[in-house]
Design a protein around this motif. Structure first.
Motif, PDB file in Angstrom:
ATOM      1  N   ALA A 304      -2.426  -2.542  -8.610  1.00  0.00           N
ATOM      2  CA  ALA A 304      -1.820  -3.301  -9.517  1.00  0.00           C
ATOM      3  C   ALA A 304      -2.754  -4.561  -9.329  1.00  0.00           C
ATOM      4  N   ASP A 305      -1.867  -5.749  -8.068  1.00  0.00           N
ATOM      5  CA  ASP A 305      -2.508  -6.973  -8.752  1.00  0.00           C
ATOM      6  C   ASP A 305      -3.320  -6.840  -7.173  1.00  0.00           C
ATOM      7  N   GLY A 306      -4.103  -6.103  -5.985  1.00  0.00           N
ATOM      8  CA  GLY A 306      -5.015  -6.300  -5.124  1.00  0.00           C
ATOM      9  C   GLY A 306      -3.727  -6.829  -4.335  1.00  0.00           C
ATOM     10  N   ARG A 307      -2.369  -7.011  -3.701  1.00  0.00           N
ATOM     11  CA  ARG A 307      -2.198  -7.399  -2.888  1.00  0.00           C
ATOM     12  C   ARG A 307      -1.211  -6.369  -1.493  1.00  0.00           C
ATOM     13  N   LEU A 308      -1.303  -7.336  -0.471  1.00  0.00           N
ATOM     14  CA  LEU A 308      -0.939  -6.163   0.906  1.00  0.00           C
ATOM     15  C   LEU A 308       0.510  -5.559  -0.040  1.00  0.00           C
ATOM     16  N   ALA A 309       0.842  -4.366   0.398  1.00  0.00           N
ATOM     17  CA  ALA A 309       1.751  -3.648  -0.034  1.00  0.00           C
ATOM     18  C   ALA A 309       2.872  -3.373   1.883  1.00  0.00           C
ATOM     19  N   ALA A 310       1.920  -2.124   2.312  1.00  0.00           N
ATOM     20  CA  ALA A 310       2.404  -2.072   3.199  1.00  0.00           C
ATOM     21  C   ALA A 310       1.594  -1.928   4.342  1.00  0.00           C
ATOM     22  N   SER A 311       1.523  -1.768   5.819  1.00  0.00           N
ATOM     23  CA  SER A 311       0.788  -1.049   6.895  1.00  0.00           C
ATOM     24  C   SER A 311       1.474  -0.565   7.788  1.00  0.00           C
ATOM     25  N   ALA A 312       1.019   0.536   8.885  1.00  0.00           N
ATOM     26  CA  ALA A 312       1.467   1.474   9.788  1.00  0.00           C
ATOM     27  C   ALA A 312       0.527   2.031  10.357  1.00  0.00           C
ATOM     28  N   SER A 313       1.107   1.960  11.556  1.00  0.00           N
ATOM     29  CA  SER A 313       0.017   2.902  12.568  1.00  0.00           C
ATOM     30  C   SER A 313       0.050   4.526  12.237  1.00  0.00           C
ATOM     31  N   LEU A 314      -0.722   5.162  13.173  1.00  0.00           N
ATOM     32  CA  LEU A 314      -0.561   6.952  12.168  1.00  0.00           C
ATOM     33  C   LEU A 314       0.165   7.327  13.530  1.00  0.00           C
TER      34      LEU A 314
END
Lengths: 385, 56
Positions: A304-314
């Motif tokens: 919706a806004d192009g902002r970072l939501a979350a990140s994780a390792s596989l």
């Protein structure tokens, strides 16, 4: 080791080999052109590389490529956008819906100019048939899992073959090939020599092949468990579509790259696709070395806004699959490694075919001796297999 | 053949270890000199196998 144990290992080697030989021969024969898929693609025109543009270092907008792709197929939806790891090119994959399993079209664009290079043919051509035979036998997931099971039997055949080799070669110098004796004995010695000399490669390719067959079930497991947990804060939110207002994919790429300096984009799952949520872009980043370029890091970008939501390792099991792929394909060392893979693949075909020949001739020899003596003999001349 | 017990595993282990080390170095190391080490290891292994087949 007692004679009883030797006969047991011999029997294990014989039957595990016979069970998997036809499948393995198919995999080796279809594997050879897959090793050379880039060269064959360039030769047949199925693959088109971006032109040489000396001095051009510009980066075209991925948004323009996506818009061009959608203009070519109105009514279709974007599933994925991916970046080539060995040439300045992007791929845009379309489907009837974002979560469609099959692509309706895949377009290749020049990363520097944004120009369309090639519309990649879908589900046709000799290489498609060869890849399907090698990975799924045209049976989807059941075919893939069957190949994985044959791979496990093949590993058992290799292990038992090594044990039998150790016993059989106790009094023969390494690489003995008795040319002056029977044809069967000569092929037995060659089978032993080529098999033991390439054992490590056969095991590496066999085990990584089995691991690769588990990719789809394990990816599904990740989506049901860790990805579901990762996306739970956004559960229930309305899907983001072009109609509701969607941030551009280029903005998502820039946000993801800012979150992990030194990494580049491998591919992007569009909102609603099989690798994302209805509310996010899922950007998979890769490193810049031979090893880390194979490892992916998922970054969720709010569509919706192009902002970072979350990140994780596989998780470790998906990392294992990503690491197994180069060791199975042999595509991480340029043409020398491809030549090596091709040579070992041909050696594997000789080992498999000679194994079948030895088994067949052994049956003949035993039958002839039984006919001559009037009672069956256990072993024609103290040989294996 | 002559009744003398020989070391069955010396050559197989040497050849296979060279191949595995070569493949691992090529995967793990991007530095060009180390890449050459990878090819030398694999090349030595293949040359030995080829020589063994030819000599026999």
């Amino acid at each position: 080791m007692s004679n009883r144990h030797f006969l047991l290992w011999q029997k294990i080697h014989r039957w595990t080999s016979l069970v998997c030989t036809v499948s393995l021969l198919l995999l080796c024969v279809t594997g050879a052109p897959l090793i050379l898929k880039d060269e064959i693609g360039a030769w047949t025109g199925a693959t088109v590389e971006p032109p040489d543009l000396p001095g051009v270092t510009t980066q075209a907008s991925v948004d323009a490529m996506v818009a061009d792709a959608l203009k070519r197929r109105p009514g279709d939806a974007v599933r994925f956008v991916s970046q080539s790891d060995d040439s300045p090119a992007w791929f845009v994959s379309l489907g009837r819906t974002p979560d469609a399993a099959d692509a309706t079209a895949v377009y290749k664009y020049d990363a520097r100019t944004g120009a369309l290079i090639h519309a990649i043919p879908q589900k046709r051509g000799a290489m498609y048939v060869i890849r399907e035979l090698h990975t799924a036998l045209f049976m989807g997931l059941p075919g893939t899992l069957f190949i994985g099971a044959m791979g496990l039997v093949f590993v058992a055949s290799i292990v038992s073959g090594v044990v039998v080799y150790g016993i059989y070669m106790r009094r023969l110098p390494f690489a003995t090939v008795r040319r002056t004796r029977s044809t069967r004995l000569r092929w037995l010695d060659l089978h032993n020599l080529l098999g033991i000399a390439t054992t490590a490669w056969l095991l590496v390719v066999g085990v990584t092949g089995v691991v690769n067959t588990l990719a789809m079930p394990l990816l599904g497991h990740w989506q049901r468990t860790e990805l579901t947990a990762m996306t739970s804060p956004w559960r229930g939110l309305p899907p983001v579509t072009a109609a509701t207002g969607m941030a551009s994919v280029q903005r998502a790429i820039d946000a993801a790259k800012r979150s992990a300096p030194g990494m580049d984009v491998a591919f992007i799952g569009y909102p609603g696709s099989r690798f994302s949520t209805p509310h996010h872009y899922m950007v998979f980043l890769r490193g810049d070395t031979t090893l880390t370029s194979r490892l992916l890091r998922p970054v969720m970008i709010d569509a919706a806004d192009g902002r970072l939501a979350a990140s994780a390792s596989l998780p470790w099991y998906l990392t294992s699959i990503l690491l197994a792929q180069p060791l199975h394909f042999g595509d991480y060392g340029g043409w020398p490694l491809k030549a090596l893979w091709l040579a070992f693949d041909l050696v594997a075909i000789v080992v498999l075919a000679s194994g079948v020949y030895l088994w067949w001739r052994r049956r003949d020899a035993m039958q002839m001796r039984a006919d001559a003596s009037g009672h069956p003999r256990a072993n024609p001349d103290g040989e294996h297999p | 053949m002559n009744g003398k017990r020989i070391n069955v595993w010396r050559w197989p282990i040497a050849l296979n270890a060279a191949i595995v080390c070569g493949l691992a170095v090529a995967l793990l190391c991007d530095a060009q000199p180390l890449r050459w080490i990878a090819w030398i290891l694999v090349g030595w292994s293949l040359a030995t196998i080829g020589y063994a087949v030819w000599r026999r």
